[in-house]
Design a protein around this motif. Structure first.
Motif, PDB file in Angstrom:
ATOM      1  N   ALA A 374       0.858  -1.188   0.000  1.00  0.00           N
ATOM      2  CA  ALA A 374       0.000   0.000   0.000  1.00  0.00           C
ATOM      3  C   ALA A 374       0.894   1.237   0.000  1.00  0.00           C
ATOM      4  O   ALA A 374       1.456   1.618   1.024  1.00  0.00           O
ATOM      5  N   TYR A 375       1.004   1.867  -1.156  1.00  0.00           N
ATOM      6  CA  TYR A 375       1.974   2.950  -1.392  1.00  0.00           C
ATOM      7  C   TYR A 375       1.239   4.261  -1.617  1.00  0.00           C
ATOM      8  O   TYR A 375       0.204   4.305  -2.294  1.00  0.00           O
ATOM      9  N   TRP A 376       1.798   5.337  -1.073  1.00  0.00           N
ATOM     10  CA  TRP A 376       1.209   6.675  -1.237  1.00  0.00           C
ATOM     11  C   TRP A 376       2.334   7.696  -1.298  1.00  0.00           C
ATOM     12  O   TRP A 376       3.272   7.642  -0.479  1.00  0.00           O
ATOM     13  N   SER A 377       2.267   8.637  -2.247  1.00  0.00           N
ATOM     14  CA  SER A 377       3.318   9.650  -2.365  1.00  0.00           C
ATOM     15  C   SER A 377       2.719  10.939  -2.916  1.00  0.00           C
ATOM     16  O   SER A 377       2.043  10.914  -3.944  1.00  0.00           O
ATOM     17  N   ARG A 378       2.950  12.032  -2.226  1.00  0.00           N
ATOM     18  CA  ARG A 378       2.421  13.336  -2.658  1.00  0.00           C
ATOM     19  C   ARG A 378       3.386  14.460  -2.273  1.00  0.00           C
ATOM     20  O   ARG A 378       4.252  14.308  -1.414  1.00  0.00           O
ATOM     21  N   TYR A 379       3.169  15.622  -2.921  1.00  0.00           N
ATOM     22  CA  TYR A 379       3.793  16.863  -2.459  1.00  0.00           C
ATOM     23  C   TYR A 379       2.878  17.505  -1.422  1.00  0.00           C
ATOM     24  O   TYR A 379       1.648  17.513  -1.572  1.00  0.00           O
TER      25      TYR A 379
END
Length: 463
Positions: A374-379
């Motif tokens: 379960a991967y999540w990446s944001r600015y």
């Protein structure tokens, strides 16, 4: 005009035209670039420098100014005109040039422009040398030589296409239907050079006309708002897959047969498996923001995973240091040992065609092996300074971490349950990047809310 010091970045020189960077500034930067070689004993009259540019509206003028700066100190210049970045790499790797310069701002919006600088053999100038260029360009005394260097137009389209095609086995390719979105960038120039030799690949072309006003969308395929049209087109035309590119064609985003955009780390994992199965064990370099599934697939196929800093300069140098077969980043930069340890989105596309053909699987099926966590990446945009927000997060989580990693920003690894996150500041904006991964979506969402609350920031679009 002296250039705004802020344009001298870690990897290249880049800023807003004409307020931060313009023709006068680039002229001085070109002269400073020659001085770097003079310090190592290379005389300007002995140098052969290739200069190319992208399609941005300010690129012709900046390119001419850079050429004039080189000639003013006696350097022989070879003007390649409109080229993609991997054409520059080909020229530096094969044609014997002392150095090269590419006028481009890559994936940035239309108001930006810049310069990427290289030595022969596709070795980029270092971050330290870029700062030296800043100082030397500021101190430019304006002196010129009596006999200016020559300038000659040069073209190597056919030789470049032959180099790229040598990596593919045309007989192994099944018939393909694909959609390609050049985003009015340089991919629209180079893909026809290659694909005219591969009649089994039929393609629908979106925005192949180079146009630096970017009338359709920004040239950044990492942002999902820029790939919505190609995603719909892949589904509508029932294509095998799609590919979208940035301005100078050094980044690629793949769209699978279901219309889903694949992150760069997923593409990295698929290609890593291919190279390990082809060459056997060896190092694969990937940046710290990639999913843990990349490490898993490398180890499963007998390779050595090497986690490293974000940024194409860092990645290329680490690959050379460890002798890596291949490297990749979350951003869609993909690096090939056999292509001068450099990026080529054209090569990446052809290899994916070969992988799909030989595996008998759809791209969505190949990607599924990399979707195990379960991967999540944001600015995250902040009202506070990035250092203060990061300090609050560090103070809260570091005491509980099983492992602390400072390769690139701050990465904390945890056990029982397993999860990790990376937090990195921007060098130019009041924002940070935040990446979180765990074994379960609910847990990732929980940690996302906790860390966001500590930063006090606002979430931007998907990375």
């Amino acid at each position: 005009m002296r250039a705004d010091p802020a344009i001298f970045k870690s990897y290249d020189i880049r800023g807003v035209y004409p307020t931060q960077i313009n023709e006068d500034a680039v002229y001085c930067i070109a002269r400073a670039f020659v001085h770097l070689f003079e310090r190592s004993g290379k005389k300007p009259v002995e140098m052969k420098v290739i200069v190319g540019r992208d399609m941005r509206l300010s690129s012709p003028g900046l390119c001419l100014a850079f050429i004039d700066g080189l000639r003013s100190v006696g350097v022989s210049v070879f003007d390649a005109g409109l080229i993609a970045i991997d054409q520059m790499y080909f020229a530096l790797g094969e044609l014997g040039f002392t150095a090269g310069a590419m006028i481009t701002a890559s994936h940035n919006p239309k108001e930006y422009n810049g310069v990427k600088l290289y030595r022969g053999g596709v070795d980029m100038v270092s971050a330290e040398e870029i700062q030296e260029l800043r100082i030397m360009s500021e101190r430019d005394d304006g002196r010129t030589v009596d006999s200016a260097g020559t300038v000659e137009a040069v073209s190597f389209d056919d030789a470049y296409a032959s180099k790229i095609l040598a990596f593919a086995d045309p007989s192994a390719l099944k018939p393909f239907s694909v959609v390609l979105d050049a985003g009015n960038g340089m991919a629209g120039r180079v893909f026809p050079l290659v694909l005219r030799n591969l009649p089994r690949i039929k393609y629908t072309a979106l925005y192949f006309e180079p146009d630096g006003s970017f009338p359709n969308h920004e040239p950044n395929p990492e942002r999902l708002e820029n790939t919505r049209e190609i995603q719909k087109m892949v589904v509508k035309t029932k294509a095998d897959f799609g590919a979208a590119f940035d301005g100078d064609a050094d980044r690629i985003t793949l769209i699978d047969d279901k219309g889903d955009a694949l992150r760069g780390d997923v593409i990295t994992g698929i290609l890593a498996k291919h190279f390990l199965q082809k060459y056997g064990k060896g190092p694969i370099v990937y940046n710290v923001l990639c999913t843990r599934a990349v490490r898993d697939i490398i180890e499963k196929n007998g390779g050595t995973p090497v986690e490293w800093k974000t940024g194409h300069t860092h990645m290329k140098r680490k690959m050379r240091e460890v002798g890596a077969i291949f490297g990749g980043e979350l951003s869609g930069h993909l690096f090939f040992r056999d292509f001068y340890f450099a990026e080529s989105s054209t090569l990446a596309f052809l290899l994916m065609c070969e992988i799909i053909s030989k595996s008998g699987k759809k791209l969505s099926e190949l990607a599924q092996e990399l979707r195990t966590y379960a991967y999540w990446s944001r600015y995250i945009y902040l009202d506070d300074v990035p250092a203060a927000a990061i300090a609050r997060v560090k103070e809260t989580y570091q005491p509980r971490a099983a492992r602390i990693d400072g390769i690139d920003g701050l990465t904390l690894h945890f056990q029982n349950p397993w999860w990790w996150f990376n937090i990195r500041p921007s060098n130019t904006e009041t924002r940070i990047s935040l990446t979180i991964e765990s074994a379960h979506q609910v847990f990732t969402e929980e940690k996302k809310k906790e860390i966001l609350a500590l930063t006090g920031g606002r979430v931007a679009g998907d990375a």
